[in-house]
Write a protein that holds these residues in place. Structure first.
Motif, PDB file in Angstrom:
ATOM      1  N   ILE A 328       0.834  -1.199   0.000  1.00  0.00           N
ATOM      2  CA  ILE A 328       0.000   0.000   0.000  1.00  0.00           C
ATOM      3  C   ILE A 328       0.869   1.250   0.000  1.00  0.00           C
ATOM      4  O   ILE A 328       0.607   2.221  -0.727  1.00  0.00           O
ATOM      5  N   GLU A 329       1.918   1.251   0.819  1.00  0.00           N
ATOM      6  CA  GLU A 329       2.841   2.385   0.823  1.00  0.00           C
ATOM      7  C   GLU A 329       3.449   2.609  -0.549  1.00  0.00           C
ATOM      8  O   GLU A 329       3.545   3.744  -1.020  1.00  0.00           O
ATOM      9  N   SER A 330       3.862   1.528  -1.200  1.00  0.00           N
ATOM     10  CA  SER A 330       4.480   1.652  -2.512  1.00  0.00           C
ATOM     11  C   SER A 330       3.491   2.206  -3.538  1.00  0.00           C
ATOM     12  O   SER A 330       3.832   3.081  -4.343  1.00  0.00           O
ATOM     13  N   ALA A 331       2.247   1.709  -3.514  1.00  0.00           N
ATOM     14  CA  ALA A 331       1.250   2.183  -4.478  1.00  0.00           C
ATOM     15  C   ALA A 331       0.962   3.669  -4.286  1.00  0.00           C
ATOM     16  O   ALA A 331       0.888   4.437  -5.257  1.00  0.00           O
ATOM     17  N   LEU A 332       0.812   4.111  -3.041  1.00  0.00           N
ATOM     18  CA  LEU A 332       0.526   5.523  -2.790  1.00  0.00           C
ATOM     19  C   LEU A 332       1.741   6.402  -3.103  1.00  0.00           C
ATOM     20  O   LEU A 332       1.592   7.524  -3.614  1.00  0.00           O
ATOM     21  N   TYR A 333       2.936   5.909  -2.813  1.00  0.00           N
ATOM     22  CA  TYR A 333       4.149   6.692  -3.096  1.00  0.00           C
ATOM     23  C   TYR A 333       4.312   6.914  -4.594  1.00  0.00           C
ATOM     24  O   TYR A 333       4.492   8.052  -5.048  1.00  0.00           O
ATOM     25  N   PHE A 334       4.258   5.834  -5.374  1.00  0.00           N
ATOM     26  CA  PHE A 334       4.450   5.980  -6.814  1.00  0.00           C
ATOM     27  C   PHE A 334       3.270   6.703  -7.458  1.00  0.00           C
ATOM     28  O   PHE A 334       3.428   7.378  -8.481  1.00  0.00           O
ATOM     29  N   GLY A 335       2.068   6.574  -6.867  1.00  0.00           N
ATOM     30  CA  GLY A 335       0.941   7.356  -7.371  1.00  0.00           C
ATOM     31  C   GLY A 335       1.154   8.843  -7.159  1.00  0.00           C
ATOM     32  O   GLY A 335       0.885   9.659  -8.043  1.00  0.00           O
ATOM     33  N   THR A 336       1.672   9.217  -5.983  1.00  0.00           N
ATOM     34  CA  THR A 336       1.994  10.622  -5.718  1.00  0.00           C
ATOM     35  C   THR A 336       3.079  11.122  -6.662  1.00  0.00           C
ATOM     36  O   THR A 336       3.010  12.246  -7.190  1.00  0.00           O
ATOM     37  N   ALA A 337       4.090  10.278  -6.887  1.00  0.00           N
ATOM     38  CA  ALA A 337       5.163  10.664  -7.805  1.00  0.00           C
ATOM     39  C   ALA A 337       4.627  10.878  -9.215  1.00  0.00           C
ATOM     40  O   ALA A 337       5.024  11.834  -9.911  1.00  0.00           O
ATOM     41  N   GLU A 338       3.704  10.041  -9.658  1.00  0.00           N
ATOM     42  CA  GLU A 338       3.144  10.194 -10.999  1.00  0.00           C
ATOM     43  C   GLU A 338       2.307  11.459 -11.106  1.00  0.00           C
ATOM     44  O   GLU A 338       2.355  12.177 -12.123  1.00  0.00           O
ATOM     45  N   LEU A 339       1.542  11.776 -10.062  1.00  0.00           N
ATOM     46  CA  LEU A 339       0.733  12.998 -10.090  1.00  0.00           C
ATOM     47  C   LEU A 339       1.611  14.239 -10.110  1.00  0.00           C
ATOM     48  O   LEU A 339       1.302  15.223 -10.807  1.00  0.00           O
ATOM     49  N   LEU A 340       2.705  14.229  -9.357  1.00  0.00           N
ATOM     50  CA  LEU A 340       3.623  15.372  -9.404  1.00  0.00           C
ATOM     51  C   LEU A 340       4.278  15.499 -10.777  1.00  0.00           C
ATOM     52  O   LEU A 340       4.456  16.605 -11.300  1.00  0.00           O
ATOM     53  N   PHE A 393      -6.186  -2.633  -4.394  1.00  0.00           N
ATOM     54  CA  PHE A 393      -6.358  -2.546  -2.942  1.00  0.00           C
ATOM     55  C   PHE A 393      -7.739  -2.016  -2.577  1.00  0.00           C
ATOM     56  O   PHE A 393      -7.938  -1.532  -1.455  1.00  0.00           O
ATOM     57  N   ASP A 394      -8.700  -2.069  -3.518  1.00  0.00           N
ATOM     58  CA  ASP A 394     -10.029  -1.495  -3.334  1.00  0.00           C
ATOM     59  C   ASP A 394      -9.952   0.015  -3.139  1.00  0.00           C
ATOM     60  O   ASP A 394     -10.816   0.617  -2.503  1.00  0.00           O
ATOM     61  N   GLY A 395      -8.910   0.628  -3.667  1.00  0.00           N
ATOM     62  CA  GLY A 395      -8.754   2.067  -3.565  1.00  0.00           C
ATOM     63  C   GLY A 395      -9.417   2.789  -4.725  1.00  0.00           C
ATOM     64  O   GLY A 395      -9.833   2.186  -5.718  1.00  0.00           O
ATOM     65  N   THR A 396      -9.524   4.095  -4.586  1.00  0.00           N
ATOM     66  CA  THR A 396     -10.175   4.924  -5.601  1.00  0.00           C
ATOM     67  C   THR A 396      -9.303   6.130  -5.926  1.00  0.00           C
ATOM     68  O   THR A 396      -8.458   6.545  -5.120  1.00  0.00           O
ATOM     69  N   LEU A 397      -9.522   6.684  -7.092  1.00  0.00           N
ATOM     70  CA  LEU A 397      -8.860   7.906  -7.543  1.00  0.00           C
ATOM     71  C   LEU A 397      -9.923   8.839  -8.097  1.00  0.00           C
ATOM     72  O   LEU A 397     -10.674   8.472  -8.994  1.00  0.00           O
TER      73      LEU A 397
END
Length: 418
Positions: A328-340, A393-397
């Motif tokens: 989960i940490e990895s998914a959120l970290y790389f997602g933040t990096a992609e958004l930036l 992870f049942d997450g949303t964007l």
């Protein structure tokens, strides 16, 4: 006095809601009542009934969708209960090498023909379509009649109280009492009725969940294969080529050790510099797989380090360290990096703000930039890929990006801190 004012307010709100439900519920019955009235008037013509049945059925099919959407909207607004539509989503049409378009059912010469046939087939095969039709038949009896009691009482009161006889006035007074007493409660059956008959069935939810998991598995497999190819390519083009060159240089230095020691020493110095460069390249490669700061310090500090390395003016707002599962940490970290990265590359932003919080739903990461906006979740785009990765992870964007900005991207992953 306060109780009287409170009751009057509830009665007024209830009356408005009851009128809205009565109108929406009775749209389809009004169509059939009008068709029946016309048929009775044309009773001498035997062809009038079939001729009116087809338009009435067509209007029912056309109204079922808007009526059900109106009910979902009213229930969500009044009670906070969100009832998903549950309609099946059409997969994208694909153009084949022959030039024809495949829509999942047949080949068509143009994209428009393929999409039209796909929508037509999907509409009739979708269980949600028939569920909406069933609800348009149930709603007038279960919701419409109850909601029509307060408006009918007001009409009876208006007619009766203006009458000249005692019986008419008594009926009008009873109608007024019925309208005022029933208004706060007449609209309430819509919540449980809509939740029971308008929501997707357990079988439909299970089918949708299986389809979602199948798609996620396919996406995870493709992403894993792409990541393996990237690592192989980086190793082959970078560290492997450099190590092969170091081996050749060492062989040359070994041959020159006795005949030209100075040249051999120079080659050994080159080998040492090359080994250091190879080590740095390998460390960079490993950092791309999983940054050390993410492993050692957690998501919050990793996001802060990411903000420091960004060319944007990034402000990070976060609470204490969150102990989360590494995936989960990895998914959120790389997602933040992609958004930036998108904010720099596509939105031409100069400032950004990142918020990492935890609420009752899970971990919420919000990235906001001052770019020119216009970002959306296009099929096959980078944001759609990020959405699929979070869905594992049942997450949303969620993306809010009007023209001119700002762009606000919110990632939510349900989880529990350890």
């Amino acid at each position: 006095m306060r109780q009287v004012v409170s009751w009057s307010a509830r009665a007024g709100v209830g009356l408005v809601r009851a009128c809205a439900l009565a109108v929406v519920s009775m749209l389809v019955p009004a169509v059939w009542a009008g068709a029946a009235a016309v048929a009775v008037r044309w009773a001498g013509n035997p062809w009038s009934w079939p001729g009116l049945f087809v338009p009435a059925a067509t209007c029912t099919l056309a109204l079922s969708g808007p009526v059900c959407r109106a009910f979902r909207h009213l229930v969500a607004r009044w009670t906070g209960t969100v009832i998903p539509a549950g309609h099946r989503q059409a997969p994208p049409v694909v153009r084949m090498s022959t030039g024809y378009w495949w829509n999942g059912y047949s080949y068509k010469r143009s994209r428009r023909e393929a999409e039209e046939e796909q929508q037509r087939r999907l509409r009739w095969s979708d269980p949600a379509t028939w569920r909406d039709l069933r609800f348009t038949a149930i709603a007038p009896v279960t919701v419409g009649l109850v909601a029509a009691v307060p408006p009918a009482g007001l009409v009876a009161a208006a007619v009766g109280l203006t009458g000249s006889t005692t019986a008419a006035r008594t009926a009008g007074a009873l109608g007024l009492v019925l309208a005022l007493a029933g208004a706060p409660y007449a609209w309430r059956p819509v919540g449980p009725v809509a939740a029971r008959f308008l929501g997707p069935s357990p079988a439909m939810l299970l089918t949708d969940r299986v389809d979602e998991l199948t798609t996620q598995r396919a996406d995870a497999t493709v992403a894993q294969a792409a990541e393996i190819r990237r690592i192989e390519r980086d190793l082959h083009d970078g560290a492997q080529a450099r190590l092969v060159a170091l081996g050749l240089t060492l062989t040359t230095a070994e041959k020159l050790m006795e005949t030209d020691p100075d040249r051999a020493k120079a080659l050994m110095r080159e080998v040492r510099a090359g080994a250091a460069a190879s080590l740095a390249e390998l460390r960079e490669l490993v950092r791309g797989i999983n940054p050390p700061v993410l492993t050692e310090r957690g998501l919050v500090d990793a996001v802060r380090a990411l903000a420091l390395a960004s060319p944007l003016d990034v402000a990070v707002g976060a609470g204490p360290r969150l102990d989360l599962d590494p995936p989960i940490e990895s998914a959120l970290y790389f997602g933040t990096a992609e958004l930036l990265t998108n904010a720099v590359k596509h939105a031409r932003a100069t400032r950004a703000r990142i918020s990492v919080t935890r609420d009752d739903t899970g971990i919420v990461v919000t990235v906001e930039d001052d770019g020119h906006g216009g970002a959306d979740l296009r099929p096959g785009g980078g944001l759609a890929g990020l959405q699929r990765r979070l869905a594992v992870f049942d997450g949303t964007l969620e993306i809010t990006s009007p023209a001119g900005g700002p762009t606000v991207a919110t990632m939510v992953v349900p989880c529990e801190s350890l």
